[in-house]
Design a protein around this motif. Structure first.
Motif, PDB file in Angstrom:
ATOM      1  N   GLU A   1      -3.604  10.726   5.729  1.00 37.62           N
ATOM      2  CA  GLU A   1      -3.921  11.739   6.726  1.00 37.62           C
ATOM      3  C   GLU A   1      -4.576  11.054   7.922  1.00 37.62           C
ATOM      4  OE1 GLU A   1      -6.043  15.003   5.046  1.00 37.62           O
ATOM      5  OE2 GLU A   1      -4.502  15.400   3.535  1.00 37.62           O
ATOM      6  N   ALA A   2      -4.642  11.781   9.032  1.00 37.86           N
ATOM      7  CA  ALA A   2      -5.051  11.175  10.311  1.00 37.86           C
ATOM      8  C   ALA A   2      -6.413  10.494  10.221  1.00 37.86           C
ATOM      9  CB  ALA A   2      -5.052  12.247  11.397  1.00 37.86           C
TER      10      ALA A   2
ATOM     11  N   ILE B   1      -9.722   5.327   9.944  1.00 40.37           N
ATOM     12  CA  ILE B   1     -10.757   4.556   9.253  1.00 40.37           C
ATOM     13  C   ILE B   1     -10.203   3.246   8.694  1.00 40.37           C
ATOM     14  CG2 ILE B   1     -12.348   4.567   7.284  1.00 40.37           C
ATOM     15  CD1 ILE B   1     -12.491   7.616   7.580  1.00 40.37           C
ATOM     16  N   ASN B   2      -9.024   3.305   8.113  1.00 39.79           N
ATOM     17  CA  ASN B   2      -8.464   2.139   7.418  1.00 39.79           C
ATOM     18  C   ASN B   2      -6.967   2.014   7.709  1.00 39.79           C
ATOM     19  OD1 ASN B   2      -7.955   0.008   5.696  1.00 39.79           O
ATOM     20  ND2 ASN B   2      -8.986   0.910   3.928  1.00 39.79           N
ATOM     21  N   PRO B   3      -6.605   1.579   8.900  1.00 36.12           N
ATOM     22  CA  PRO B   3      -5.185   1.497   9.255  1.00 36.12           C
ATOM     23  C   PRO B   3      -4.388   0.517   8.410  1.00 36.12           C
ATOM     24  CG  PRO B   3      -6.551   0.431  10.925  1.00 36.12           C
ATOM     25  CD  PRO B   3      -7.485   1.148  10.003  1.00 36.12           C
TER      26      PRO B   3
ATOM     27  N   CYS C   1      -2.466   2.156   5.782  1.00 33.50           N
ATOM     28  CA  CYS C   1      -1.699   3.323   6.229  1.00 33.50           C
ATOM     29  C   CYS C   1      -0.432   2.977   7.002  1.00 33.50           C
ATOM     30  CB  CYS C   1      -2.582   4.227   7.094  1.00 33.50           C
ATOM     31  SG  CYS C   1      -3.967   4.965   6.189  1.00 33.50           S
ATOM     32  N   VAL C   2      -0.314   1.740   7.483  1.00 30.95           N
ATOM     33  CA  VAL C   2       0.854   1.351   8.268  1.00 30.95           C
ATOM     34  C   VAL C   2       1.980   0.923   7.328  1.00 30.95           C
ATOM     35  CG1 VAL C   2       1.754  -0.238  10.004  1.00 30.95           C
ATOM     36  CG2 VAL C   2      -0.574   0.667  10.223  1.00 30.95           C
TER      37      VAL C   2
ATOM     38  N   TYR D   1       0.802  -1.224   0.000  1.00 32.29           N
ATOM     39  CA  TYR D   1       0.000   0.000   0.000  1.00 32.29           C
ATOM     40  C   TYR D   1       0.837   1.277   0.000  1.00 32.29           C
ATOM     41  CZ  TYR D   1      -3.821  -3.203   0.902  1.00 32.29           C
ATOM     42  OH  TYR D   1      -4.727  -4.232   0.801  1.00 32.29           O
ATOM     43  N   ASP D   2       2.156   1.133  -0.066  1.00 32.82           N
ATOM     44  CA  ASP D   2       2.992   2.335  -0.099  1.00 32.82           C
ATOM     45  C   ASP D   2       2.956   3.041  -1.444  1.00 32.82           C
ATOM     46  OD1 ASP D   2       4.044   2.612   2.539  1.00 32.82           O
ATOM     47  OD2 ASP D   2       5.174   0.770   2.204  1.00 32.82           O
ATOM     48  N   PHE D   3       2.282   2.438  -2.433  1.00 36.56           N
ATOM     49  CA  PHE D   3       2.069   3.162  -3.687  1.00 36.56           C
ATOM     50  C   PHE D   3       0.893   4.127  -3.573  1.00 36.56           C
ATOM     51  CE2 PHE D   3       4.311  -0.690  -5.204  1.00 36.56           C
ATOM     52  CZ  PHE D   3       5.396  -0.052  -5.797  1.00 36.56           C
TER      53      PHE D   3
END
Length: 351
Positions: free
Chosen positions: A312-313, A318-320, A323-324, A305-307
């Motif tokens: 944002e916070a 909502i969808n960690p 985002c991690v 998911y780094d693409f």
């Protein structure tokens, strides 16, 4: 003629030759400058943005967004779970602009790769994306019908070239496509790829713990019962001239024959720590099947998911999962270089 006269004559001759060369250089410089002015669209300083709705037969309209160069003042606007600095509804700047269409990952939306769309628009491209009906964060009803995605991307290109109010500003021969994950699969099919979904059964038999196989079973689908999909279901689009493909889904379903018709220049990206689509079954399978070697990039320490842009916070809450980042990876710094490489590739292959 005396020595002094001969010397004077020689100096005059040399000076005359030098001046002729300088005048020739100035004329060449002027010609090249004019050609560059005529060939390259002038860059605007800001990015414009507008939301769109495209007719989708009997279904609800396809919702999308368009980023484009503008000279209008830009301010910060909130769109869903992110913010961007744009001139909303500002006038388009430039003529003969290249177009890049974006296809988001599974469960995403047209906003998913907004920072890449913004970077391309800032560099003089018009970029357009739609939310793929049936494969978005709020509607997964058609996720097992991926051929619908390519048909929707085809609709987006047709809309941009014929019905978008700014269509006369576009260069119809300079069209590229960007896709991430399910979107990477989508643009490969749009470029002429034909996958073999009957391979999913044997893949999941050999790798039952992989994300795809677990996800299929969670929704009650037996991978061994998935059969090949008729080739006429996959809608190609010969208007596309170059691709950027990041972490493409279903890569193992492309045999060498399945990508034999894809001769476009391609920039292919893999995240070195992609646990969602593990190597060598996705990007590597695509790389080996392409008849023309792609520009291939492996991003050290990156996850699947780094693409996507840095979260944002609110989105992180909502969808960690998306985002991690892996340890020792700076997603914001990566996106600065990633977007610059995407822009460079499309500049080289669409102008």
């Amino acid at each position: 003629m005396g020595v002094e006269e001969r010397l004077h004559f020689g100096l005059k001759t040399l000076l005359s030759i030098y001046m002729r060369k300088e005048r020739l250089k100035m004329r060449l410089f002027f010609i090249v400058s004019v050609v560059l002015i005529l060939v390259l669209p002038a860059h605007a300083s800001n990015v414009g943005f507008e939301q769109i709705k495209i007719s989708n037969g009997n279904g609800p309209p396809l919702v999308g967004g368009i980023w484009y160069p503008t000279d209008a003042p830009a301010t910060e606007h909130g769109f869903g779970t992110f913010k961007q600095i744009v001139a909303q509804g500002g006038p388009i700047h430039g003529q003969g602009l290249p177009l890049v269409v974006l296809s988001h990952g599974g469960g995403g939306s047209f906003e998913s790769n907004y920072d890449t769309a913004w970077a391309l628009a800032q560099a003089g491209f018009v970029t357009a994306a739609i939310s793929h009906a049936g494969d978005t964060h709020d509607d997964q009803s058609q996720v097992l019908h991926p051929w619908l995605r390519t048909a929707q991307l085809h609709q987006l290109i047709s809309y941009m070239l014929k019905d978008w109010p700014g269509h006369d500003r576009l260069n119809n021969d300079h069209i590229g496509a960007f896709g991430f994950s399910n979107g990477g699969f989508t643009v490969l099919v749009a470029a002429g790829g034909v996958p073999d979904f009957s391979k999913i059964g044997s893949y999941c038999q050999a790798h039952p713990t992989h994300d795809l196989c677990q996800s299929l079973r969670q929704v009650g689908v037996d991978p061994s019962l998935i059969t090949a999909i008729s080739a006429d279901k996959w809608v190609g689009d010969k208007r596309i001239k170059a691709l950027v493909v990041a972490a493409p889904a279903f890569g193992f379903t492309f045999s060498p024959g399945g990508l034999a018709a894809v001769h476009l220049p391609i920039q292919l990206w893999r995240a070195a720590k992609d646990g969602h689509q593990p190597d060598p079954y996705y990007e590597e399978a695509v790389r080996l099947a392409l008849p023309r070697p792609p520009e291939y990039n492996v991003v050290t320490n990156a996850g699947h998911y780094d693409f996507l842009p840095p979260c944002e916070a609110r989105l992180a809450r909502i969808n960690p999962v998306i985002c991690v980042d892996p340890s020792n990876f700076d997603r914001a710094a990566f996106h600065t270089s990633f977007n610059a490489d995407v822009v460079r590739f499309f500049l080289a292959n669409l102008r």
